[in-house]
Motif scaffolding. Sequence first.
Motif, PDB file in Angstrom:
ATOM      1  N   HIS A   3       0.857  -1.170   0.000  1.00  0.00           N
ATOM      2  CA  HIS A   3       0.000   0.000   0.000  1.00  0.00           C
ATOM      3  C   HIS A   3       0.905   1.236   0.000  1.00  0.00           C
ATOM      4  O   HIS A   3       2.007   1.217   0.557  1.00  0.00           O
ATOM      5  N   CYS A  19      -1.679  -0.416  11.655  1.00  0.00           N
ATOM      6  CA  CYS A  19      -0.788  -1.361  10.949  1.00  0.00           C
ATOM      7  C   CYS A  19      -0.254  -2.434  11.896  1.00  0.00           C
ATOM      8  O   CYS A  19       0.413  -2.134  12.880  1.00  0.00           O
ATOM      9  N   PRO A  20      -0.548  -3.713  11.608  1.00  0.00           N
ATOM     10  CA  PRO A  20      -0.099  -4.810  12.477  1.00  0.00           C
ATOM     11  C   PRO A  20       1.422  -4.986  12.468  1.00  0.00           C
ATOM     12  O   PRO A  20       1.977  -5.594  13.378  1.00  0.00           O
ATOM     13  N   LEU A  21       2.076  -4.461  11.456  1.00  0.00           N
ATOM     14  CA  LEU A  21       3.532  -4.620  11.352  1.00  0.00           C
ATOM     15  C   LEU A  21       4.295  -3.398  11.857  1.00  0.00           C
ATOM     16  O   LEU A  21       5.527  -3.404  11.906  1.00  0.00           O
ATOM     17  N   ILE A  23       4.851  -0.465  10.502  1.00  0.00           N
ATOM     18  CA  ILE A  23       5.810  -0.019   9.478  1.00  0.00           C
ATOM     19  C   ILE A  23       5.415   1.320   8.863  1.00  0.00           C
ATOM     20  O   ILE A  23       5.905   1.679   7.797  1.00  0.00           O
ATOM     21  N   ILE A  24       4.515   2.053   9.531  1.00  0.00           N
ATOM     22  CA  ILE A  24       4.134   3.374   9.034  1.00  0.00           C
ATOM     23  C   ILE A  24       4.783   4.432   9.914  1.00  0.00           C
ATOM     24  O   ILE A  24       4.695   4.383  11.141  1.00  0.00           O
ATOM     25  N   CYS A  38       5.466  -4.199   3.760  1.00  0.00           N
ATOM     26  CA  CYS A  38       4.008  -4.214   3.700  1.00  0.00           C
ATOM     27  C   CYS A  38       3.473  -5.521   3.119  1.00  0.00           C
ATOM     28  O   CYS A  38       3.977  -6.006   2.109  1.00  0.00           O
ATOM     29  N   ILE A  39       2.440  -6.076   3.797  1.00  0.00           N
ATOM     30  CA  ILE A  39       1.830  -7.325   3.329  1.00  0.00           C
ATOM     31  C   ILE A  39       0.471  -7.072   2.682  1.00  0.00           C
ATOM     32  O   ILE A  39      -0.294  -8.010   2.449  1.00  0.00           O
ATOM     33  N   ASP A  40       0.171  -5.779   2.416  1.00  0.00           N
ATOM     34  CA  ASP A  40      -1.056  -5.427   1.689  1.00  0.00           C
ATOM     35  C   ASP A  40      -2.332  -5.843   2.419  1.00  0.00           C
ATOM     36  O   ASP A  40      -3.302  -6.234   1.775  1.00  0.00           O
ATOM     37  N   CYS A  41      -2.345  -5.764   3.735  1.00  0.00           N
ATOM     38  CA  CYS A  41      -3.524  -6.217   4.486  1.00  0.00           C
ATOM     39  C   CYS A  41      -4.670  -5.218   4.391  1.00  0.00           C
ATOM     40  O   CYS A  41      -5.825  -5.580   4.567  1.00  0.00           O
ATOM     41  N   ALA A  43      -5.314  -2.678   6.423  1.00  0.00           N
ATOM     42  CA  ALA A  43      -5.782  -2.150   7.708  1.00  0.00           C
ATOM     43  C   ALA A  43      -5.629  -0.635   7.769  1.00  0.00           C
ATOM     44  O   ALA A  43      -6.496   0.063   8.318  1.00  0.00           O
ATOM     45  N   CYS A  44      -4.564  -0.109   7.209  1.00  0.00           N
ATOM     46  CA  CYS A  44      -4.331   1.340   7.227  1.00  0.00           C
ATOM     47  C   CYS A  44      -5.405   2.057   6.415  1.00  0.00           C
ATOM     48  O   CYS A  44      -5.892   3.121   6.813  1.00  0.00           O
TER      49      CYS A  44
HETATM   50 FE1  SF4 Z   1       0.560  -2.006   7.316  1.00  0.00          FE
HETATM   51 FE2  SF4 Z   1      -1.366  -3.488   6.189  1.00  0.00          FE
HETATM   52 FE3  SF4 Z   1      -1.192  -0.840   5.613  1.00  0.00          FE
HETATM   53 FE4  SF4 Z   1       0.663  -2.556   4.706  1.00  0.00          FE
HETATM   54  S1  SF4 Z   1      -1.534  -2.543   4.112  1.00  0.00           S
HETATM   55  S2  SF4 Z   1       1.050  -0.569   5.670  1.00  0.00           S
HETATM   56  S3  SF4 Z   1       0.816  -4.047   6.381  1.00  0.00           S
HETATM   57  S4  SF4 Z   1      -1.682  -1.751   7.616  1.00  0.00           S
END
Ligand code: SF4
Length: 56
Positions: A3, A19-21, A23-24, A38-41, A43-44
């Motif tokens: 993303h 973000c679960p990781l 990384i933002i 980013c794993i493209d979840c 959530a952001c």
């Molecule tokens: Fe984090 Fe998921 Fe957004 Fe990627 S898509 S930045 S992993 S919340």
Amino acid sequence: MAHIIGDECVKCGLCVPACPLEIISEGESKYVIDGDKCIDCGACAGACPVGAPKPE
Ligand code: SF4
């Protein structure tokens, strides 16, 4: 795939805890996602009030 946060970003910071990781981070004019991790979840995108994070 990752993303990317667009220029719509108003730097509210709501995507950061979403973000679960974790990384933002805050950039110069907008928040920035570490595209390598980013794993493209999405959530952001769900947390953003202006729809700034979008799939690459
Ligand atoms: Fe984090 Fe998921 Fe957004 Fe990627 S898509 S930045 S992993 S919340």
